[in-house]
Structure formats: structure tokens, C-alpha cells
Design a protein around this motif. Structure first.
Motif, PDB file in Angstrom:
ATOM      1  N   LEU A  56     137.935  30.419   5.020  1.00  0.00           N
ATOM      2  CA  LEU A  56     136.611  29.965   5.456  1.00  0.00           C
ATOM      3  C   LEU A  56     136.372  28.530   4.976  1.00  0.00           C
ATOM      4  CD1 LEU A  56     133.918  30.579   6.805  1.00  0.00           C
ATOM      5  CD2 LEU A  56     133.120  31.539   4.659  1.00  0.00           C
ATOM      6  N   ALA A  57     136.783  28.269   3.719  1.00  0.00           N
ATOM      7  CA  ALA A  57     136.637  26.911   3.192  1.00  0.00           C
ATOM      8  C   ALA A  57     137.481  25.922   4.003  1.00  0.00           C
ATOM      9  CB  ALA A  57     137.049  26.879   1.720  1.00  0.00           C
ATOM     10  N   GLU A  58     138.670  26.360   4.425  1.00  0.00           N
ATOM     11  CA  GLU A  58     139.522  25.508   5.262  1.00  0.00           C
ATOM     12  C   GLU A  58     138.819  25.171   6.583  1.00  0.00           C
ATOM     13  OE1 GLU A  58     143.381  24.696   4.919  1.00  0.00           O
ATOM     14  OE2 GLU A  58     142.156  24.382   3.131  1.00  0.00           O
ATOM     15  N   TRP A  59     138.177  26.196   7.150  1.00  0.00           N
ATOM     16  CA  TRP A  59     137.464  25.957   8.421  1.00  0.00           C
ATOM     17  C   TRP A  59     136.300  24.994   8.215  1.00  0.00           C
ATOM     18  CZ3 TRP A  59     132.431  28.002   9.852  1.00  0.00           C
ATOM     19  CH2 TRP A  59     132.074  27.689  11.170  1.00  0.00           C
ATOM     20  N   VAL A  60     135.586  25.179   7.111  1.00  0.00           N
ATOM     21  CA  VAL A  60     134.448  24.295   6.848  1.00  0.00           C
ATOM     22  C   VAL A  60     134.927  22.859   6.653  1.00  0.00           C
ATOM     23  CG1 VAL A  60     132.659  23.768   5.153  1.00  0.00           C
ATOM     24  CG2 VAL A  60     132.947  26.095   5.953  1.00  0.00           C
ATOM     25  N   GLU A  61     136.107  22.710   6.013  1.00  0.00           N
ATOM     26  CA  GLU A  61     136.610  21.360   5.768  1.00  0.00           C
ATOM     27  C   GLU A  61     137.216  20.722   7.009  1.00  0.00           C
ATOM     28  OE1 GLU A  61     138.418  19.881   1.944  1.00  0.00           O
ATOM     29  OE2 GLU A  61     138.842  22.015   1.817  1.00  0.00           O
ATOM     30  N   TYR A  62     138.049  21.508   7.722  1.00  0.00           N
ATOM     31  CA  TYR A  62     138.845  20.902   8.794  1.00  0.00           C
ATOM     32  C   TYR A  62     138.457  21.353  10.196  1.00  0.00           C
ATOM     33  CZ  TYR A  62     141.716  19.622   4.838  1.00  0.00           C
ATOM     34  OH  TYR A  62     142.134  19.115   3.654  1.00  0.00           O
ATOM     35  N   GLY A  63     137.723  22.478  10.294  1.00  0.00           N
ATOM     36  CA  GLY A  63     137.196  22.890  11.587  1.00  0.00           C
ATOM     37  C   GLY A  63     138.203  23.490  12.548  1.00  0.00           C
ATOM     38  N   ARG A  64     139.339  23.999  12.037  1.00  0.00           N
ATOM     39  CA  ARG A  64     140.319  24.603  12.950  1.00  0.00           C
ATOM     40  C   ARG A  64     139.892  26.027  13.291  1.00  0.00           C
ATOM     41  NH1 ARG A  64     144.311  21.627   9.504  1.00  0.00           N
ATOM     42  NH2 ARG A  64     143.778  23.251   8.023  1.00  0.00           N
ATOM     43  N   ARG A  65     139.925  26.361  14.596  1.00  0.00           N
ATOM     44  CA  ARG A  65     139.402  27.645  15.030  1.00  0.00           C
ATOM     45  C   ARG A  65     140.200  28.812  14.453  1.00  0.00           C
ATOM     46  NH1 ARG A  65     139.995  28.463  20.969  1.00  0.00           N
ATOM     47  NH2 ARG A  65     141.836  29.628  20.391  1.00  0.00           N
ATOM     48  N   GLU A  66     141.532  28.662  14.393  1.00  0.00           N
ATOM     49  CA  GLU A  66     142.321  29.811  13.923  1.00  0.00           C
ATOM     50  C   GLU A  66     142.025  30.151  12.464  1.00  0.00           C
ATOM     51  OE1 GLU A  66     145.324  26.342  13.944  1.00  0.00           O
ATOM     52  OE2 GLU A  66     143.568  26.996  15.032  1.00  0.00           O
ATOM     53  N   ASP A  67     141.607  29.120  11.677  1.00  0.00           N
ATOM     54  CA  ASP A  67     141.193  29.406  10.298  1.00  0.00           C
ATOM     55  C   ASP A  67     139.952  30.287  10.276  1.00  0.00           C
ATOM     56  OD1 ASP A  67     143.213  28.045   9.065  1.00  0.00           O
ATOM     57  OD2 ASP A  67     142.100  26.165   8.907  1.00  0.00           O
ATOM     58  N   SER A  68     139.005  29.973  11.169  1.00  0.00           N
ATOM     59  CA  SER A  68     137.754  30.754  11.175  1.00  0.00           C
ATOM     60  C   SER A  68     138.019  32.188  11.614  1.00  0.00           C
ATOM     61  CB  SER A  68     136.719  30.088  12.072  1.00  0.00           C
ATOM     62  OG  SER A  68     137.113  30.168  13.420  1.00  0.00           O
ATOM     63  N   VAL A  69     138.890  32.356  12.618  1.00  0.00           N
ATOM     64  CA  VAL A  69     139.168  33.717  13.102  1.00  0.00           C
ATOM     65  C   VAL A  69     139.926  34.506  12.037  1.00  0.00           C
ATOM     66  CG1 VAL A  69     140.327  35.062  14.890  1.00  0.00           C
ATOM     67  CG2 VAL A  69     139.155  32.949  15.495  1.00  0.00           C
ATOM     68  N   LEU A  70     140.906  33.832  11.404  1.00  0.00           N
ATOM     69  CA  LEU A  70     141.669  34.537  10.359  1.00  0.00           C
ATOM     70  C   LEU A  70     140.773  34.853   9.154  1.00  0.00           C
ATOM     71  CD1 LEU A  70     144.392  35.688   9.714  1.00  0.00           C
ATOM     72  CD2 LEU A  70     145.145  33.468   8.886  1.00  0.00           C
ATOM     73  N   ALA A  71     139.851  33.938   8.828  1.00  0.00           N
ATOM     74  CA  ALA A  71     138.899  34.221   7.742  1.00  0.00           C
ATOM     75  C   ALA A  71     138.056  35.438   8.083  1.00  0.00           C
ATOM     76  CB  ALA A  71     138.004  33.009   7.496  1.00  0.00           C
ATOM     77  N   ALA A  72     137.573  35.488   9.331  1.00  0.00           N
ATOM     78  CA  ALA A  72     136.760  36.642   9.750  1.00  0.00           C
ATOM     79  C   ALA A  72     137.579  37.926   9.656  1.00  0.00           C
ATOM     80  CB  ALA A  72     136.256  36.429  11.170  1.00  0.00           C
ATOM     81  N   LEU A  73     138.853  37.844  10.068  1.00  0.00           N
ATOM     82  CA  LEU A  73     139.716  39.035   9.998  1.00  0.00           C
ATOM     83  C   LEU A  73     139.900  39.477   8.547  1.00  0.00           C
ATOM     84  CD1 LEU A  73     141.517  40.964  11.680  1.00  0.00           C
ATOM     85  CD2 LEU A  73     143.424  39.466  11.169  1.00  0.00           C
ATOM     86  N   MET A  74     140.089  38.502   7.647  1.00  0.00           N
ATOM     87  CA  MET A  74     140.283  38.864   6.239  1.00  0.00           C
ATOM     88  C   MET A  74     139.012  39.457   5.635  1.00  0.00           C
ATOM     89  SD  MET A  74     143.414  38.469   5.621  1.00  0.00           S
ATOM     90  CE  MET A  74     143.395  38.906   3.904  1.00  0.00           C
ATOM     91  N   PHE A  75     137.849  38.942   6.032  1.00  0.00           N
ATOM     92  CA  PHE A  75     136.595  39.568   5.577  1.00  0.00           C
ATOM     93  C   PHE A  75     136.522  41.003   6.100  1.00  0.00           C
ATOM     94  CE2 PHE A  75     134.790  35.227   4.837  1.00  0.00           C
ATOM     95  CZ  PHE A  75     134.445  35.431   3.515  1.00  0.00           C
ATOM     96  N   GLY A  76     136.949  41.196   7.348  1.00  0.00           N
ATOM     97  CA  GLY A  76     136.973  42.551   7.904  1.00  0.00           C
ATOM     98  C   GLY A  76     137.927  43.453   7.144  1.00  0.00           C
ATOM     99  N   ILE A  77     139.083  42.891   6.752  1.00  0.00           N
ATOM    100  CA  ILE A  77     140.058  43.685   5.993  1.00  0.00           C
ATOM    101  C   ILE A  77     139.500  44.037   4.610  1.00  0.00           C
ATOM    102  CG2 ILE A  77     142.362  43.613   4.941  1.00  0.00           C
ATOM    103  CD1 ILE A  77     143.314  42.077   7.392  1.00  0.00           C
ATOM    104  N   CYS A  78     138.710  43.118   4.020  1.00  0.00           N
ATOM    105  CA  CYS A  78     138.049  43.442   2.738  1.00  0.00           C
ATOM    106  C   CYS A  78     137.287  44.761   2.870  1.00  0.00           C
ATOM    107  CB  CYS A  78     137.048  42.354   2.356  1.00  0.00           C
ATOM    108  SG  CYS A  78     137.764  40.856   1.716  1.00  0.00           S
ATOM    109  N   SER A  79     136.574  44.917   3.994  1.00  0.00           N
ATOM    110  CA  SER A  79     135.761  46.129   4.159  1.00  0.00           C
ATOM    111  C   SER A  79     136.622  47.359   4.351  1.00  0.00           C
ATOM    112  CB  SER A  79     134.798  45.961   5.331  1.00  0.00           C
ATOM    113  OG  SER A  79     135.529  45.855   6.531  1.00  0.00           O
ATOM    114  N   LEU A  80     137.899  47.151   4.668  1.00  0.00           N
ATOM    115  CA  LEU A  80     138.801  48.285   4.858  1.00  0.00           C
ATOM    116  C   LEU A  80     139.611  48.578   3.592  1.00  0.00           C
ATOM    117  CD1 LEU A  80     139.377  50.170   7.174  1.00  0.00           C
ATOM    118  CD2 LEU A  80     141.177  48.672   7.958  1.00  0.00           C
TER     119      LEU A  80
END
Lengths: 196, 488
Positions: free
Chosen positions: B271-295
Motif C-alpha cells: 500500500l505504501a508503494e502504491w501511495v509513493e509510486y501509484g502503480r495499479r498492480e501494487d494497489s491490487v496486490l495490497a488489497a489482496l494481501m489485506f484480504g488474505i490477512c482476514s483469512l
């Protein structure tokens, strides 16, 4: 001393206010302090911390497996002893997964949050897929089923003690109850099997 | 040794299905420096995929056999292969455009071959290998941690022996309430898979799942800090965080706390990478990892909620733009890991035990007394040498440095403006989850001292890698990567 503290407090206020102002670098004095801290941390860890534990484990652990300290009050239990031998003996009975098992324990083992009934949890763990019911002998001589915490739900029905296929008595009864025969006995437990 | 070889094969296969999943989704990149941590992220995705397969199979009434897992892997291999071919063609075209990717990796490798590691780096790596060996020996010989055995390994044993999720074992509160029936399945699914490959239950091999996550923390922390620090310092700080007695103790204990710490760290960094550099795949992978946290663990749900809040803040306050594709894929990636488990819980009526622990909100005096006990306990744990050595003191200095920077009056240079966003994300997520834990303790009806004694160390463990990363970022001089151009 007053100025640095004021600056940190100003930063805290800026964060709380949600200021969009961007931040500057950490001051050199803080970095120097952090470097010193890391140096002390490394030396301390090598002397009496994780690095020392790890190196001692590599050298000694195989011969002295109790070297690692317990870090929680309920974290460690040695699951050895005659009671657990009895559980192993029951598993070797080839009773089939549908067999019913009851474990009779002293009243002191009834669960509470203060005294976690680890021995009973271990019993459930070891015996799975057998699913034991737990009973306690009351002062009047009756046997009552007991359950772990079940917030908001009524405990399920359990068959009476003497309708189970196997009974584990811990500690052992003076003699097997009628209709049952003892198939295993040691100092901590007796296993009785319903006579066919 | 045969057991170890089979367990290693099982862990490799988990990594493989995770890599295929992320490859098929186009989320597997070799961007420097996080490329070195990609295997850990693959492994977490593999565990989540296994949990999803077990859950969907339970909903459909199927048994889970190794054949089913292999069928899933083969089904993923086709789109993953196509994505790999597409990426290879693309990377040939823009090899020199973005920081990282294949071109950057190659340049770093050439640079390392030319200059080699410094003596300090070699020393840190040697110490790290000693710690890893000690951890493996401990994990193999010592008994499992209490939670590891009765919550996680017990579920794994059930799943392996039954070949499916047994409804009674997941709903019978009277018999199994202590095993936290509502805890999700990412870790037990991985352990059950190890048993399936072994062909029997062997807890010594099940705990190796936690060791892989521990390695993931080391690689992720080291490679992320490498962006701000010299290699020897990055490896050294990562080593210091991972060698802590409590961290290595829980890594080999079979519980889900180290996996959760890894997933939260990965999600926050991406998520920090996305905030710094704005790459879409970082944001999607961050969202996936947050989802995995819940699992991974129930606490992961609040971590995912924190992720949503951080996304929202970055979007509104920082002005980070979100493309239409990102707006669709991000929420989907966040929710999809937990959805099957939520559906199964609703279908079977698996209760939420976490909510049942919450006591009355009306007794303010008692809550204030509990809060005092909690804060005192937090402080005394944080400075306990036996558990944390100087880790939390270091974190405290990092936080002061962060606040100091925020309190500065002089207008900052543009370089600081760019890289100071990442610590804000990391500190924000760290403080959010800490506040959640404190509130949970304050509202709980359990006897507070006993509750803290049996759980506070693991709660702090969830946050430690993230807090260390935030502290280092706040103390470091600046970015060591070349400037980048946002790509999505």
C-alpha cells in the motif's frame, strides 16, 4: 531540552490536525541515538538474547531439548505420562470412528478461564476422530456431563455415561462398572470397553 | 529425513500454487527490491488458495484430495503461462522505463558481481543462517505452542483425517469452543496439505509453515529497507527483528501469529508503494494481501478494515488517483479471499466468538481501570528484554523521529515530500491496529490480567515487523532508488 520536545509535540499536533504539510528529515541526533541503540541491541542479543539462544540451540539443543525458555504461563505442557499412554492404547483398539468414548475426570479438572483444562484439550486432540464426552463424579456419586464454554448456546445432549462404548477413568475406578470389562490399566487411567 | 523431504515438497507445492495464482492474475512482478520477497507473497497466496479450495469443497459437499489441488494448479498454470509470455514481451519493450522489473534486477546483479558483499553483510547473513538453524532445530524438537496445537494444528488434523470440513467439528461450541471455530483456514489448510503429502499427521512438519512465513518476514523487511539503507544495514535490521526470542518462538510454535504479521507487513508495504509510486498492480496486490490477512486470523478482519481506511485516506487526502480498473479490481481482491469462508459460516451457522467476548459498554469506571492496566502492561511488555530486547525502544525512537519531521517549520525539499508518504501509511496502519487491540482488551469481559498475560505478546508480534519498517523509514536519510514514473 525544551525545543526538541516542543518540536515533537508540534509534529504530534500536526498529525492530529491532519495537516497536509510534508515532513522534513529526522535530525542527526536522533539518528546517532538510534545507531547507538542498535549497537547495544546487537551486543546484548549476542550476550544474552536471541542470537545467543540461536547459537546455543545449534550447538546444544539436540542433546538438551529444554533449553528454550517458556514465554507464556500456559504455553508449554509435556504431553507424556501414563494418562497419555492410555489414550494411545485406546487409539490402537481399532474402535472405528463411530465409537463413543466417555472420559471421567475428577472435579478439579472442570474447566474455567483461570485453570485451562489442557489435559482435556489434549485428550480431544489425541483421540480425534473419536469425540469424547467428559463426565465428572459429584459428591452424591452421580456422574454429570460437563462442557467447555458455550456462550449463548445450550450444551448439546450427551448420552448417559454408561451408554458409551469406551470409558476412560482417570483416576482408575476400584473395579470396572457392570456391563464393562477393563481392557487397559495403568497408574493414571483405566479403559473399560462395553461387553458385547 | 524422509519426512523433512516430503514436508519441503509440500511447502514447495504451496509456493507453486500461490505463484501460479498471482501469475494468472498478473500480479507477480520481479520489481527491485521487493522481487526478493515475492516467494513469501506467493506462499501466502498459496495458503489462501488452499483455504478457499477447502471452503468451497465444504459448500459443495466434496472431499479435498491431492488430486483436486493438482487440478486447481493445472487450471491456473494456463493463464499464468500466458501472462508470463505477455510480461516477457512487455519487459523487453520497457526494460529501462520503470524502477525494478527485469532490467533493474539485472543491473543490481551485475553491480553485486562487480563489487560483492561487504564484510558486514556477510556477517549479518551468517548470523541470520545461525538463527534460522536454531529456529528449525527448536521447531523440530520442542513441543508446539498451546494455540498452535489446540487451535491450528487441531483444525489441520481434523481436515486431514476427515478429508473435508466436518460440520460438527466447526459448529459444536460445547466441545470445540476453545479451538476458536470462527478462525479462518489459511494456516490449517497449509498444515493439512503438509499432512496430505506426508500421508500422516506429524506436528513437527506442520510447524514448518510458520518458519516459511518467518523467512518471508526477513526477506520482505530486508528487501524493503534496502531501498532506504545500505545492504548490510537492511539485512542487519531484518536480522535483529527476526532473531527476537519471541518472534522465533512463535515462528516455530505452529500458530498463525507470524503468518498474520507477515501478511500485514506485506499489505502495508504494498500500500505504501502504491501511495509513493501509484502503480495499479501494487494497489491490487495490497488489497489482496489485506484480504488474505482476514483469512489468516480473525484479527485480520480489522487489519483489512484499516487497509480500506488507508486506501480512502490516500485517495482523498493525498490525491492519489485510482483508475476505473483499479476501483473494480481492488475491492474484488480485498473481499474475495474471505467471501467463501463468510458464506460457509453463514451456511453452517459458525458463531463469531470474538464478539461474544465483548462485555458491557456502560461501566465506564471499570473500563477506565482496565485501560490503565492495559497501557501499563503494554509498556512493561515493550521494555521486557527477554521478549523484545530493544525492538520497541527502537520503534519509539523512530516514532519520535517521524513526529519531529512532521513538526519541522522549514519548507521541505521535494524528495522528502515524496518519500515521507510511506512512513505515514505504515505508522497509520500500525496505530490503527494497536487502537483496535486496546479497545478489544478494554471492552472484553475476561479477567484482564490473565487475558493480557496469555495474548499481549502475540498481539505485539502482529505489529512488530510493520513498526520496525516504519521506524527505519522515519530515521533513514532518504530513498536509494532512482526516481520512478507511475504506471497505472
Amino acid at each position: 531540552m525544551g525545543k526538541p520536545v516542543a518540536r515533537v509535540l508540534a509534529g504530534l499536533l500536526a498529525v492530529l490536525r491532519g495537516d497536509r504539510q510534508q515532513a522534513g528529515p529526522a535530525p542527526g541526533v536522533l539518528r546517532v541515538f538510534a545507531l547507538l541503540l542498535v549497537a547495544v541491541w546487537v551486543v546484548g542479543s549476542a550476550a544474552r538474547g536471541g542470537l545467543r539462544q540461536a547459537s546455543r540451540a545449534v550447538v546444544f539443543e539436540v542433546r538438551h531439548p529444554k533449553l528454550w525458555p517458556s514465554l507464556q504461563p500456559d504455553a508449554r505442557e509435556q504431553w507424556r505420562g501414563p494418562y497419555f499412554d492410555a489414550l494411545a492404547a485406546l487409539l490402537q483398539e481399532r474402535s472405528g470412528p463411530g465409537a463413543t468414548v466417555a472420559v471421567v475426570v475428577p472435579e478439579s479438572e472442570c474447566p474455567s478461564f483461570q485453570s485451562v483444562p489442557t489435559r482435556l484439550y489434549e485428550t480431544i486432540y489425541r483421540l480425534y476422530p473419536l469425540r469424547p464426552d467428559f463426565f465428572v463424579r459429584e459428591a452424591a456419586g452421580h456422574y454429570q456431563p460437563f462442557w467447555f464454554r458455550s456462550p449463548g448456546k445450550a450444551p448439546p445432549e450427551a448420552p448417559p455415561l454408561f451408554q458409551h462404548d469406551y470409558l476412560i477413568w482417570a483416576p482408575p475406578p476400584p473395579a470396572p462398572p457392570s456391563g464393562y470389562r477393563a481392557i487397559y490399566r495403568n497408574s493414571a487411567a483405566t479403559i473399560c470397553c462395553r461387553s458385547r | 529425513m524422509a519426512e523433512l523431504a516430503r514436508a519441503a515438497l509440500a511447502l514447495f507445492l504451496i509456493w507453486l500454487v500461490g505463484a501460479l495464482l498471482l501469475g494468472a492474475l498478473g500480479l507477480r512482478r520481479r520489481r527491485w527490491p521487493l522481487g526478493y520477497a515475492q516467494p513469501g507473497i506467493d506462499f501466502a497466496a498459496g495458503c489462501a488458495l488452499l483455504a478457499t479450495v477447502w471452503t468451497l469443497a465444504a459448500l459443495l459437499g466434496w472431499r479435498v484430495t491431492p488430486g483436486l489441488i493438482f487440478a486447481v494448479a493445472i487450471a491456473l498454470a494456463i493463464p499464468a503461462g500466458m501472462q508470463a509470455v505477455r510480461l516477457r514481451r512487455q519487459s523487453g519493450a520497457d526494460e529501462h522505463a520503470a524502477p525494478g522489473d527485469a532490467g533493474m534486477l539485472r543491473r543490481r546483479a551485475v553491480s553485486l558481481r562487480r563489487h560483492g558483499f561487504s564484510w558486514a553483510t556477510w556477517l549479518a547473513i551468517a548470523c541470520f543462517l545461525v538463527v534460522l538453524a536454531g529456529l528449525l532445530i527448536r521447531a523440530w524438537y520442542a513441543p508446539m505452542f498451546w494455540d498452535g496445537r489446540y487451535i491450528w494444528a487441531f483444525k489441520a488434523k481434523e481436515m486431514f483425517l476427515d478429508g473435508r470440513l466436518d460440520r460438527d467439528a466447526f459448529t459444536n461450541l460445547a466441545r470445540y469452543a476453545y479451538s476458536h471455530l470462527d478462525y479462518p483456514l489459511a494456516v490449517p489448510a497449509a498444515q493439512a496439505w503438509v499432512y496430505q503429502v506426508l500421508g500422516r499427521v506429524d506436528e513437527r512438519c506442520a510447524v514448518l509453515v510458520g518458519v516459511v512465513y518467518w523467512l518471508g518476514i526477513a526477506l520482505l523487511l530486508g528487501s524493503y529497507l534496502r531501498r532506504r539503507l545500505a545492504l548490510s544495514w537492511a539485512v542487519g535490521v531484518s536480522l535483529l527483528a527476526c532473531q527476537l526470542p519471541l518472534v522465533s518462538y512463535h515462528a516455530g510454535g505452529g500458530a498463525a501469529d507470524v503468518p498474520l504479521a507477515f501478511c500485514y507487513l506485506a499489505a502495508a508495504i504494498l500500500l505504501a508503494e502504491w501511495v509513493e509510486y501509484g502503480r495499479r498492480e501494487d494497489s491490487v496486490l495490497a488489497a489482496l494481501m489485506f484480504g488474505i490477512c482476514s483469512l489468516v486470523k480473525a484479527e485480520g478482519l480489522t487489519m483489512a478494515l484499516g487497509g480500506v481506511l488507508a486506501f480512502a485516506v490516500a485517495w482523498c487526502v493525498k490525491g492519489r488517483r485510482v483508475t476505473a480498473a483499479g476501483a473494480v479490481l481492488g475491492p474484488l481482491a480485498l473481499v474475495s479471499p474471505y467471501l467463501p469462508w463468510a458464506a460457509l459460516r453463514a451456511s453452517w451457522g459458525i458463531p463469531s466468538l470474538q464478539l461474544s467476548y465483548v462485555g458491557s459498554l456502560s461501566d465506564w469506571a471499570q473500563m477506565a481501570a482496565r485501560l490503565k492496566t492495559i497501557l501499563h502492561s503494554l509498556a512493561s511488555h515493550a521494555i521486557s528484554w527477554q521478549q523484545w530486547e530493544l525492538a520497541w525502544v527502537f520503534v519509539g525512537i523512530g516514532f519520535i523521529a517521524y513526529l519531529w519531521g512532521r513538526g519541522g517549520c522549514a519548507p521541505p525539499r521535494e524528495v522528502w515530500a515524496r518519500w515521507r508518504r510511506a512512513p505515514a501509511v505504515l505508522w497509520g496502519l500500525c496505530l490503527w491496529q494497536l487502537a483496535v487491540y486496546v479497545a478489544n482488551y478494554a471492552l472484553s469481559h475476561y479477567e484482564i490480567v490473565q487475558y493480557l498475560n496469555t495474548s499481549l505478546d502475540r498481539v505485539m508480534l502482529h505489529l512488530l515487523p510493520l513498526a520496525i519498517a516504519a521506524a527505519v523509514l522515519s530515521l533513514a536519510r532518504g530513498d536509494r532508488t532512482p526516481a520512478s514514473s507511475p504506471s497505472g
